[in-house]
Design an enzyme around this catalytic site. Structure first.
Site, mmCIF file in Angstrom:
data_model
loop_
_atom_site.group_PDB
_atom_site.id
_atom_site.type_symbol
_atom_site.label_atom_id
_atom_site.label_comp_id
_atom_site.label_asym_id
_atom_site.label_seq_id
_atom_site.Cartn_x
_atom_site.Cartn_y
_atom_site.Cartn_z
ATOM 1 C CB ALA A 32 41.976 42.806 54.131
ATOM 2 C CG HIS A 37 39.725 40.531 47.665
ATOM 3 N ND1 HIS A 37 40.362 40.179 48.611
ATOM 4 C CD2 HIS A 37 38.557 39.783 47.911
ATOM 5 C CE1 HIS A 37 40.142 39.965 49.977
ATOM 6 N NE2 HIS A 37 38.480 39.172 48.922
ATOM 7 C CB SER A 150 36.640 28.684 43.479
ATOM 8 O OG SER A 150 35.918 28.164 42.994
ATOM 9 C CG ASP A 152 35.586 32.080 51.247
ATOM 10 O OD1 ASP A 152 35.800 31.777 51.693
ATOM 11 O OD2 ASP A 152 36.518 32.841 50.222
ATOM 12 C CB ILE A 180 44.691 33.994 43.535
ATOM 13 C CG1 ILE A 180 43.687 34.335 42.729
ATOM 14 C CG2 ILE A 180 46.284 34.563 43.105
ATOM 15 C CD1 ILE A 180 43.883 33.220 41.068
ATOM 16 C CB SER A 189 43.408 34.403 53.395
ATOM 17 O OG SER A 189 41.955 34.726 54.503
ATOM 18 C CB SER A 190 41.640 39.324 54.117
ATOM 19 O OG SER A 190 40.907 39.772 52.870
HETATM 20 P P1 AMP Z 1 36.270 38.028 51.127
HETATM 21 O O1 AMP Z 1 36.991 39.460 51.383
HETATM 22 O O2 AMP Z 1 37.544 36.737 52.550
HETATM 23 O O3 AMP Z 1 34.684 38.026 52.066
HETATM 24 O O4 AMP Z 1 36.453 37.469 49.621
HETATM 25 C C1 AMP Z 1 35.759 38.222 49.147
HETATM 26 C C2 AMP Z 1 35.442 37.496 47.556
HETATM 27 O O5 AMP Z 1 37.423 37.144 47.093
HETATM 28 C C3 AMP Z 1 34.792 35.769 47.886
HETATM 29 O O6 AMP Z 1 34.090 35.725 46.946
HETATM 30 C C4 AMP Z 1 35.976 35.094 48.182
HETATM 31 O O7 AMP Z 1 35.581 33.710 48.224
HETATM 32 C C5 AMP Z 1 37.059 35.642 47.236
HETATM 33 N N1 AMP Z 1 38.373 35.494 47.672
HETATM 34 C C6 AMP Z 1 38.955 35.397 48.862
HETATM 35 N N2 AMP Z 1 40.237 34.469 48.675
HETATM 36 C C7 AMP Z 1 40.209 34.139 47.947
HETATM 37 C C8 AMP Z 1 42.108 33.941 46.576
HETATM 38 N N3 AMP Z 1 42.508 33.295 46.762
HETATM 39 N N4 AMP Z 1 41.099 33.733 45.469
HETATM 40 C C9 AMP Z 1 40.569 34.134 45.017
HETATM 41 N N5 AMP Z 1 39.057 34.190 45.561
HETATM 42 C C10 AMP Z 1 39.438 34.580 46.548
#
Ligand code: AMP
Length: 292
Positions: A32, A37, A150, A152, A180, A189-190
């Site tokens: 997503a 990402h 960051s 997370d 971002i 966020s997804s």
């Molecule tokens: P996820 O798909 O939510 O597991 O996230 C995958 C990676 O993308 C993780 O390292 C997250 O911290 C990063 N990520 C998610 N949202 C953001 C964002 N808004 N800005 C920067 N990195 C992100």
């Protein structure tokens, strides 16, 4: 972009690039995909690395089965976005590929206090699941650079701990990347796709809470963390959040709670709106308040 579903096929791709001395950058995700990402892919490419992204919705890190079921899946769009971003390879393993022995008896990771604080306390078992999958993905990819958001914040701290305490490629570098945000300030966020347009506006209360803290310190209103936490939580509830898991003033490395706001600190927030749990954070470098 090449797409691999097995570790073996991915290995051949990695070996080929390694033999040419190309750096390998790795961006693990649960799909997503959004600009947050893609910023990690871009950062990897800025380092000149051949970039591998993984998409795997990891069942063992979901403490809430409903959250797992509802997790958004947009594979076709994700592939297009990765192609456009210039990602070299996508690793798309099945659950059986990552958990051939099933998910009942998994290794346990000692994470010290990081597992007891904040996300650790509110999502039992979450970081164990994160460590199992990241460990397995890192063994499969063996990257030079590991790029993580960051957004997370505690996850980055947990992976930093994992890399320091368990054996990995000695030269692997963890690169935390900035969060971002939408133009409005909402952290991408997804899970945001599950928010209505109105809830997206209400959710901005998190971002405004960070401003409130900055202003309270600049205007010398208060430096009492307890007062600021309570005010922040009330603002979230007033805006329409149904619950606040925590608002924490913490040391950016240990994540232990702090009360002395003259050092660099991070404010970590987790709160739910419309049944969607959002997390966000803001770093407050001590230089910001030097003259205050
Ligand atoms: P996820 O798909 O939510 O597991 O996230 C995958 C990676 O993308 C993780 O390292 C997250 O911290 C990063 N990520 C998610 N949202 C953001 C964002 N808004 N800005 C920067 N990195 C992100």
């Amino acid at each position: 972009m090449k797409i691999f579903e097995t570790k073996q096929a991915l290995q051949d791709f990695i070996d080929e690039h390694r033999s040419k001395n190309t750096l390998i950058g790795f961006v693990p995700t649960m799909g997503a995909l959004h600009e947050g990402h893609l910023s990690l892919i871009e950062k990897s490419k800025q380092h000149g690395a051949a970039t591998v992204c993984s998409i795997f919705v990891n069942p063992t890190q979901f403490n809430d089965p409903k959250d797992f079921e509802k997790y958004p899946k947009t594979l076709e769009e994700d592939i297009q976005k990765l192609e456009l971003a210039g990602c070299e390879a996508l690793f798309l393993p099945s659950v059986e590929e990552m958990y051939p022995e099933g998910m009942q008896q998994l290794p346990h990771y000692s994470l010290g206090r990081l597992e007891e604080l904040w996300e650790g306390a509110h999502r039992p078992g979450h970081f164990q699941g994160v460590c199992v999958i990241v460990h397995r993905l890192l063994e499969a990819v063996r990257p030079d650079l590991l790029l993580m958001g960051s957004k997370d914040f505690q996850q980055v701290a947990v992976i930093r701990y994992l890399l320091a305490h368990y054996s990995f490629e000695p030269n692997m570098e963890l690169i935390p990347c900035e969060t971002i945000r939408e133009a409005s300030g909402l952290a991408m966020s997804s899970r945001n796709v599950r928010l209505s347009p109105e809830q997206k506006i209400q959710a901005l209360a998190i971002y405004h809470g960070f401003d409130m803290i900055r202003m309270a310190i600049f205007e010398q209103k208060t430096r009492e963390t307890e007062v600021l936490e309570q005010q922040f939580a009330q603002q979230l509830l007033d805006a329409g959040f149904e619950s606040v898991d925590y608002i924490a003033f913490a040391d950016p490395f240990s994540l232990e709670p702090i009360t002395d706001l003259s050092q660099t600190f991070v404010v970590l927030v987790a709160a739910s709106i419309g049944g969607v749990r959002l997390i966000d954070n803001q770093l407050f470098p001590h230089e910001l308040f030097k003259r205050v």
